[in-house]
Design an enzyme around this catalytic site. Structure first.
Site, PDB file in Angstrom:
ATOM      1  N   LYS A  52      28.008-105.186  43.997  1.00 27.03           N
ATOM      2  CA  LYS A  52      28.493-106.459  43.577  1.00 27.03           C
ATOM      3  C   LYS A  52      27.886-107.505  42.974  1.00 27.03           C
ATOM      4  O   LYS A  52      26.978-107.944  43.717  1.00 27.03           O
ATOM      5  CB  LYS A  52      29.361-106.634  44.802  1.00 27.03           C
ATOM      6  CG  LYS A  52      30.445-107.873  44.635  1.00 27.03           C
ATOM      7  CD  LYS A  52      31.257-108.388  45.926  1.00 27.03           C
ATOM      8  CE  LYS A  52      32.003-109.526  45.537  1.00 27.03           C
ATOM      9  NZ  LYS A  52      33.053-109.605  46.668  1.00 27.03           N
ATOM     10  N   LYS A  82      31.366-103.704  40.543  1.00 28.43           N
ATOM     11  CA  LYS A  82      32.238-104.809  40.556  1.00 28.43           C
ATOM     12  C   LYS A  82      31.172-105.857  39.718  1.00 28.43           C
ATOM     13  O   LYS A  82      30.204-106.292  40.284  1.00 28.43           O
ATOM     14  CB  LYS A  82      32.752-105.172  41.755  1.00 28.43           C
ATOM     15  CG  LYS A  82      33.862-106.235  41.835  1.00 28.43           C
ATOM     16  CD  LYS A  82      34.131-106.581  43.271  1.00 28.43           C
ATOM     17  CE  LYS A  82      34.985-107.774  42.932  1.00 28.43           C
ATOM     18  NZ  LYS A  82      34.931-108.317  44.364  1.00 28.43           N
TER      19      LYS A  82
END
Ligand code: PBG
Length: 329
Positions: A201, A255
């Site tokens: 992330k 992400k």
């Protein structure tokens, strides 16, 4: 590798007709590839549009049926729940995360009672919807404490699992949390709860509309660069995944999505584990606004989603997932 030569070989031959293009398509998308995020809010009979995300709403629990029926009918396998938490329930430790009657817990119970296992439920493990400062963990002198945060995340995970959550998705980026959460789940005999680690992330500029949707935008002081990843890095992403897989993650997430499809591809080819892509709120809003302003056509959505599949993603979290009948060919 070249298998022929013009004029014997004409690649345009197989592109001439639609049936042929369909027959030779190397990748395809269907509803089974998608996870639909749902924003929850307090109150009754509420469906509230989110300003920064065209066509995305927050739902009060008693209105969840509207969106869940649609998801189940179109055969979406799983929804992801995100709560909009009112400021008065926030504190510096994110205590509301551990309240068994918080919005997420009530929503899990509501869905499981009515829909059983017709659709999977995924929940974020992180404190940002619940902290006054908007960070994913406990803050001391401007720094998010790792080990102290994990202790709370373990309890948040156990609570959500006990409520019936099928897939826990730690999105906090603390070091070592997957292993600790897996161990705690095993100890409580919650062995079949899946862990989808937001292993990769990035500290991204594309999360803005989401923070607006869950009400952590105004709260957030500073950025998340001391725990989310530096977007200049690839090797570090590989190390994050290696650790999380070893610690017991069933699936890993990359992400944001589109700016990071190179990362999806390297992870898929190195680890051969299920890799999920998150087309995040900023990507969604950019694309939707461009389409609404008629700068590009709406077919661009399908093209964008296909890039994840091509890169090797097994599933895509997308705010478009409730409208696939208008998007997929
Ligand atoms: C919270 C969380 C975020 C997103 C999912 N879970 C935001 C953040 O880390 O600040 C972003 C999703 C999106 O932008 O669509 N840990």
């Amino acid at each position: 590798m070249i298998t022929g030569k013009y004029p014997n070989l004409r690649l345009r031959r197989s592109r001439k007709n639609s049936w042929s293009r369909r027959l030779l398509a190397e990748n395809n998308l269907s509803a089974s590839d998608f996870i639909l995020p749902i924003f929850l809010m307090e109150g009754k009979n509420k469906i509230q549009p989110i300003k920064s995300m065209p066509n995305v709403n927050r739902y009060s629990i008693n209105k969840l049926g509207i969106i869940l029926d649609r998801a189940i009918k179109s055969k979406i396998p799983m929804v992801a729940l995100f709560p909009y938490t009112s400021t008065k329930l926030k504190d510096s430790l994110g205590s509301e995360a551990l309240n068994e009657n918080n919005l997420v817990c009530r929503a899990i119970r509501y869905i499981k009672e009515r829909y059983k296992d017709k659709i999977g439920i995924m929940c974020d493990v992180a404190l940002d919807p619940y902290t006054v400062h908007g960070h994913d963990g406990i803050l001391r002198s401007g720094y998010v404490l790792n080990d102290e945060t994990i202790e709370i995340l373990i309890n948040q995970s156990l609570l959500q699992a006990q409520m019936g959550c099928d897939v826990l998705a730690p999105s906090d980026m603390m070091d070592g949390r997957i292993g600790r959460i897996r161990k705690a789940l095993d100890k409580e005999n919650l062995k079949n709860v899946q862990l989808l680690s937001y292993a990769v992330k990035y500290a991204s500029n594309f999360y803005g509309p989401f923070r607006d949707a869950v009400g952590s935008k105004i709260a957030l002081k500073g950025d998340k660069k001391t725990y989310q990843m530096d977007f200049r890095n690839i090797d570090e992403a590989i190390r994050e995944v290696a650790l999380d897989v070893k610690e017991g993650a069933d699936m890993v997430m990359v992400k944001p999505g589109l700016p990071y499809i190179d990362i999806i591809k390297s992870i898929k080819s190195k680890f051969k584990v299920p890799v999920f892509a998150y087309q995040v709120s900023g990507e969604y809003s950019m694309l939707s606004n461009a389409i609404n302003k008629k700068i590009i056509g709406k077919e661009a959505i399908y093209e964008n989603l296909m890039s994840f599949k091509r890169a090797g993603a097994n599933a895509i979290i997308s705010y478009y997932a409730d409208r696939l009948n208008e998007i997929l060919p």
